[in-house]
Enzyme design. Structure first.
Site, PDB file in Angstrom:
ATOM      1  N   CYS A   1       0.837  -1.208   0.000  1.00 32.78           N
ATOM      2  CA  CYS A   1       0.000   0.000   0.000  1.00 32.78           C
ATOM      3  C   CYS A   1       0.874   1.261   0.000  1.00 32.78           C
ATOM      4  CB  CYS A   1      -0.904  -0.037   1.226  1.00 32.78           C
ATOM      5  SG  CYS A   1      -1.752   1.496   1.602  1.00 32.78           S
TER       6      CYS A   1
ATOM      7  N   CYS B   1       0.201   3.677   2.868  1.00 33.91           N
ATOM      8  CA  CYS B   1       0.713   3.083   4.117  1.00 33.91           C
ATOM      9  C   CYS B   1       2.210   3.335   4.252  1.00 33.91           C
ATOM     10  CB  CYS B   1       0.457   1.578   4.159  1.00 33.91           C
ATOM     11  SG  CYS B   1      -1.264   1.095   4.156  1.00 33.91           S
TER      12      CYS B   1
END
Length: 142
Positions: free
Chosen positions: A64, A67
């Site tokens: 991600c 993230c």
């Protein structure tokens, strides 16, 4: 539960209910909570149910982009707070059971817990100032 020292790598046994007083590594004597605790199911369960201080969990995954962008912000705030609250990271790719258990539908998601209860959650990568506001609200609870 065991917490790996972020400085020397030594594993330290530290009951979650005593995290407000046990803050240093038994080997190098540096702060254990100066970086996020990497949590699996048993560690997260103990942190949430027994921690003497609030717990802020970052549910994330390595693939991600947001993230990965948020990770250094979360890490810096953990270092800055130096154990006033517990910062924990859960890799939802590695621990899919925790993603399901906590009904994580988007990542990154921050969830705050204190005394066994979820206080709130917020999805998306946050700027440092917004994360700091959340942390200050949690510190007022302790």
């Amino acid at each position: 539960m065991e917490i790996k020292c972020p400085h020397c790598g030594q594993r330290n046994r530290a009951p979650a209910r005593k995290l407000d007083s046990i803050v240093s590594c038994g080997k190098c004597h540096r702060p254990l909570l100066s970086s996020p605790v990497v949590a699996d199911s048993p560690v997260l369960t103990e942190l949430i149910s027994d921690s003497a201080i609030p717990v802020l969990v970052d549910f994330w995954a390595p693939w991600c982009g947001p993230c990965r962008a948020f990770a250094p912000i979360f890490e810096n705030e953990a270092t800055r707070q130096n154990g006033s609250i517990v910062f924990a990271k859960v890799d939802t790719e590695l621990h899919q059971d925790l993603g399901q258990r906590f009904n994580i539908r988007s990542i990154p998601t921050l969830a705050a817990f204190f005394r066994g209860k979820e206080l709130f959650r917020k999805s998306g990568a946050l700027p440092p100032t917004e994360l700091e506001k959340i942390v200050n609200q949690l510190k007022e609870l302790a």
